[in-house]
Design a protein around this motif. Structure first.
Motif, short mmCIF file in Angstrom:
data_model
loop_
_atom_site.label_atom_id
_atom_site.label_comp_id
_atom_site.label_asym_id
_atom_site.label_seq_id
_atom_site.Cartn_x
_atom_site.Cartn_y
_atom_site.Cartn_z
N ARG A 118 -16.54 33.16 -1.14
CA ARG A 118 -15.38 33.82 -0.52
C ARG A 118 -15.15 35.11 -1.30
NH1 ARG A 118 -11.94 30.20 -1.81
NH2 ARG A 118 -10.67 31.41 -3.24
N ALA A 119 -14.89 36.20 -0.60
CA ALA A 119 -14.76 37.50 -1.27
C ALA A 119 -13.45 38.19 -0.95
CB ALA A 119 -15.91 38.41 -0.87
N GLU A 120 -13.01 38.96 -1.93
CA GLU A 120 -11.86 39.84 -1.79
C GLU A 120 -12.29 41.17 -2.41
OE1 GLU A 120 -7.73 39.64 -3.97
OE2 GLU A 120 -7.94 38.01 -2.51
N VAL A 121 -12.22 42.25 -1.63
CA VAL A 121 -12.73 43.55 -2.06
C VAL A 121 -11.62 44.59 -1.94
CG1 VAL A 121 -14.48 45.30 -1.60
CG2 VAL A 121 -15.05 42.88 -1.31
N ARG A 122 -11.51 45.42 -2.99
CA ARG A 122 -10.50 46.49 -3.00
C ARG A 122 -11.07 47.75 -3.62
NH1 ARG A 122 -7.22 41.99 -4.37
NH2 ARG A 122 -5.40 41.83 -3.02
N PRO A 123 -10.61 48.91 -3.14
CA PRO A 123 -10.98 50.15 -3.83
C PRO A 123 -10.39 50.13 -5.23
CG PRO A 123 -9.98 50.60 -1.68
CD PRO A 123 -9.80 49.14 -1.96
N ALA A 124 -11.09 50.72 -6.19
CA ALA A 124 -10.63 50.79 -7.57
C ALA A 124 -10.62 52.25 -8.03
CB ALA A 124 -11.54 49.93 -8.46
N ALA A 125 -10.25 52.46 -9.27
CA ALA A 125 -10.15 53.81 -9.83
C ALA A 125 -11.49 54.53 -9.80
CB ALA A 125 -9.63 53.73 -11.27
N ASN A 126 -11.44 55.84 -9.70
CA ASN A 126 -12.62 56.70 -9.75
C ASN A 126 -13.64 56.40 -8.65
OD1 ASN A 126 -11.63 58.05 -12.06
ND2 ASN A 126 -12.38 56.38 -13.33
N CYS A 138 -15.12 33.97 -5.07
CA CYS A 138 -14.43 32.73 -5.45
C CYS A 138 -15.09 31.51 -4.82
CB CYS A 138 -12.98 32.76 -4.98
SG CYS A 138 -11.99 34.09 -5.65
N VAL A 139 -15.09 30.43 -5.60
CA VAL A 139 -15.45 29.10 -5.14
C VAL A 139 -14.25 28.24 -5.51
CG1 VAL A 139 -16.97 27.12 -5.45
CG2 VAL A 139 -17.90 29.43 -5.55
N THR A 140 -13.65 27.61 -4.55
CA THR A 140 -12.39 26.86 -4.73
C THR A 140 -11.41 27.71 -5.52
OG1 THR A 140 -13.15 25.62 -6.67
CG2 THR A 140 -13.52 24.61 -4.53
N LEU A 141 -11.00 27.28 -6.70
CA LEU A 141 -10.03 28.03 -7.51
C LEU A 141 -10.67 28.95 -8.55
CD1 LEU A 141 -7.48 25.14 -8.13
CD2 LEU A 141 -7.38 26.94 -6.39
N PHE A 142 -11.97 28.90 -8.67
CA PHE A 142 -12.67 29.68 -9.69
C PHE A 142 -13.16 30.99 -9.11
CE2 PHE A 142 -13.06 25.20 -10.72
CZ PHE A 142 -12.49 25.18 -11.99
N CYS A 143 -12.77 32.09 -9.76
CA CYS A 143 -13.12 33.42 -9.26
C CYS A 143 -13.74 34.26 -10.38
CB CYS A 143 -11.88 34.14 -8.74
SG CYS A 143 -11.09 33.33 -7.34
N ARG A 144 -14.57 35.21 -9.96
CA ARG A 144 -15.16 36.18 -10.88
C ARG A 144 -15.02 37.55 -10.24
NH1 ARG A 144 -21.41 37.23 -11.83
NH2 ARG A 144 -21.24 38.84 -13.40
#
Length: 144
Positions: free
Chosen positions: A114-122, A130-136
């Motif tokens: 499962r993914a969540e993507v956002r623009p970041a600085a620069n 994420c897998v269940t509650l564990f995210c990287r």
């Protein structure tokens, strides 16, 4: 002479409600562009794919030590010999509640998360898998 009292309260309340709604819902921000993964190994290009956004590997910047340029860790044995270039890394991203949400494929372990993507600085891109509650979360820099 009849004096009419005009009250602007309903109009002001409606305007304030619209302002609060627009302030509480972050505006959709574009993530289209070309990025280099966190290790500096591959280039990923994010672009429209139907009504969503997808990100495909478009170039190998440098080969990771001990790895081939094939998708050798894929969960599906029939895909393990396909080239990394052209593999869809970000899949079916759609704007939802302040982020682009969909799936991310990790060629390092062959898993899709499962993914969540956002623009970041620069001009970078923040990618959270994420897998269940564990995210990287990793940051992909903008390709120059």
């Amino acid at each position: 002479m009849i004096i009419r009292r005009v009250t602007f309260a309903p109009i002001a309340m409606a305007a304030a409600s619209l302002f609060l709604l627009s302030a509480s819902a972050p505006a959709q921000r574009s993530i289209d562009g070309t990025y280099i993964d966190q290790g500096g190994y591959v280039e990923i290009t994010v672009a429209p794919c139907g009504n969503a956004r997808c990100g495909d590997t478009t170039r190998i910047v440098r080969t990771k030590p001990g790895e081939s340029n094939r998708d050798r860790h894929n969960d599906d044995p029939s895909l393990r010999n396909r080239p990394i270039v052209g593999v869809e890394i970000l899949q079916d991203l759609r704007w939802d509640d302040g982020a682009w949400r969909g799936r991310v494929y990790n060629p390092e372990d062959g898993g899709t998360y499962r993914a969540e993507v956002r623009p970041a600085a620069n001009g970078a891109l923040e990618v959270k898998g994420c897998v269940t509650l564990f995210c990287r979360t990793v940051t992909w820099s903008a390709a120059r």
